[in-house]
Design an enzyme around this catalytic site. Structure first.
Site, PDB file in Angstrom:
ATOM      1  N   TRP A  10       0.824  -1.218   0.000  1.00 15.49           N
ATOM      2  CA  TRP A  10       0.000   0.000   0.000  1.00 15.49           C
ATOM      3  C   TRP A  10       0.858   1.267   0.000  1.00 15.49           C
ATOM      4  O   TRP A  10       0.333   2.370  -0.152  1.00 15.49           O
ATOM      5  CB  TRP A  10      -0.952   0.005   1.203  1.00 15.49           C
ATOM      6  N   HIS A  95      12.829  -2.921  -0.957  1.00 14.62           N
ATOM      7  CA  HIS A  95      12.034  -2.359  -2.054  1.00 14.62           C
ATOM      8  C   HIS A  95      12.859  -1.280  -2.758  1.00 14.62           C
ATOM      9  O   HIS A  95      13.628  -0.557  -2.119  1.00 14.62           O
ATOM     10  CB  HIS A  95      10.731  -1.768  -1.508  1.00 14.62           C
ATOM     11  N   GLY A 173       5.145   1.542 -10.956  1.00 16.22           N
ATOM     12  CA  GLY A 173       4.341   2.762 -10.951  1.00 16.22           C
ATOM     13  C   GLY A 173       4.321   3.492 -12.286  1.00 16.22           C
ATOM     14  O   GLY A 173       3.893   4.635 -12.364  1.00 16.22           O
ATOM     15  N   SER A 212       3.744  -2.603 -12.135  1.00 18.25           N
ATOM     16  CA  SER A 212       2.572  -2.334 -12.974  1.00 18.25           C
ATOM     17  C   SER A 212       1.726  -3.576 -13.269  1.00 18.25           C
ATOM     18  O   SER A 212       1.181  -3.716 -14.365  1.00 18.25           O
ATOM     19  CB  SER A 212       2.995  -1.634 -14.276  1.00 18.25           C
ATOM     20  N   GLY A 233       1.556  -2.792  -6.319  1.00 20.17           N
ATOM     21  CA  GLY A 233       1.515  -1.466  -5.714  1.00 20.17           C
ATOM     22  C   GLY A 233       0.176  -0.800  -5.974  1.00 20.17           C
ATOM     23  O   GLY A 233      -0.823  -1.085  -5.308  1.00 20.17           O
ATOM     24  N   GLY A 234       0.138   0.077  -6.979  1.00 20.59           N
ATOM     25  CA  GLY A 234      -1.059   0.882  -7.261  1.00 20.59           C
ATOM     26  C   GLY A 234      -2.351   0.083  -7.302  1.00 20.59           C
ATOM     27  O   GLY A 234      -3.367   0.495  -6.719  1.00 20.59           O
TER      28      GLY A 234
HETATM   29  P1  PGA Z   1       3.211  -0.851  -8.937  1.00 25.97           P
HETATM   30  O1  PGA Z   1       4.245  -1.003  -7.719  1.00 25.97           O
HETATM   31  O2  PGA Z   1       2.355  -2.089  -8.951  1.00 25.97           O
HETATM   32  O3  PGA Z   1       2.418   0.389  -8.608  1.00 25.97           O
HETATM   33  O4  PGA Z   1       4.020  -0.714 -10.187  1.00 25.97           O
HETATM   34  C1  PGA Z   1       4.836  -2.233  -7.420  1.00 25.97           C
HETATM   35  C2  PGA Z   1       5.718  -2.097  -6.206  1.00 25.97           C
HETATM   36  O5  PGA Z   1       6.323  -1.039  -6.003  1.00 25.97           O
HETATM   37  O6  PGA Z   1       5.852  -3.044  -5.399  1.00 25.97           O
END
Ligand code: PGA
Length: 251
Positions: A10, A95, A173, A212, A233-234
């Site tokens: 998150w 990360h 991202g 992504s 992530g997103g």
């Molecule tokens: P994302 O991020 O899915 O928004 O690309 C992945 C992550 O940073 O673990």
């Protein structure tokens, strides 16, 4: 047989109320026993509250970072024991945002990995190259270096309790995910590298892809033989997207 994992990172998003709503939506939409393990990693300050809501559910709780030291005068840090105490089962280490924005070194990350294991947490080690490194043909060198420091400090056996997430920095991202074949190539490389030390552990270690991932591309990524789920992530901030990704990992 490796059970896939789908973990939601998150990052620094949400509020108490928003996280509670997201958690309720996840609980409402999740099958009682999804085939993949489901993990959510809220910000530190919300771990306890989200953990309380998730109790007795299919979801496990994870943190986004951990201190390499066990306890003491480390202002602002959170120890592995504290995370365990708060109900965490998993923790992200290394990360790319920690590596790049907070200058965390490979050595520090390896110590974090060891600290997590020592307290019974399952560390999810994130590795991955930046765009310039990929373009220079250095992807394998970078990933090998990031992995080897952990293998040197903790040994291949330690990976049996951990998880590895391959996250190309250029895909995080950006909306530009690695092609399934690109992910598979690096995942196969990581498995081989662990296999050079211990073939059994290499075969059992779960390798997640991150960068992504969304409902629309998860199935093709997870169909690759060495991709055992994802770090999201997103798309983990939207319950319907995350649940669709979780379902794709169990298909
Ligand atoms: P994302 O991020 O899915 O928004 O690309 C992945 C992550 O940073 O673990």
């Amino acid at each position: 047989m490796r059970r896939p994992i789908v973990a939601g990172n998150w990052k620094m998003h949400g509020s108490r109320a928003e996280n509670a709503r997201l958690t309720e939506e996840l609980l409402a939409g999740c099958p009682a026993q999804p085939r993949a393990s489901a993990v959510v990693c809220p910000p530190f300050v919300y771990l306890q509250e989200v953990g309380r809501l998730l109790r007795d559910s299919a979801f496990s709780l994870g943190a986004q970072d951990v201190c390499a030291d066990a306890q003491g005068a480390f202002t602002g840090e959170v120890s592995a024991a504290m995370l365990r105490d708060t109900g965490c089962e998993y923790v992200l280490v290394g990360h790319s945002e920690r590596r790049l924005l907070y200058r965390e070194s490979d050595q520090l990350i390896a110590r974090k990995f060891a600290a997590a294991l020592a307290r019974g947490l399952k560390p999810i080690l994130c590795v991955g190259e930046q765009l310039a490194e990929r373009e220079a043909g250095r992807t394998q060198d970078v990933v090998a270096r990031q992995l080897d420091v952990v293998l040197e400090l903790s040994g291949a056996g330690a990976l049996a309790q951990g998880v590895i997430a391959y996250e190309p920095v250029w895909a995080i991202g950006t909306g530009r995910n690695a092609a399934p074949e690109q992910a598979q190539e690096v995942h196969a490389f990581i498995r081989e590298r662990i296999g050079a030390r211990d073939a059994r552990i290499a075969a059992a270690t779960r390798l997640l892809y991150g960068g992504s991932v969304k409902a629309g591309n998860a199935a093709e990524l997870f169909a690759m033989p060495d991709v055992d789920g994802g770090l999201i992530g997103g798309a983990s901030l939207k319950a319907d997207e995350f649940l669709a990704i979780l379902a794709a990992a169990g298909a």
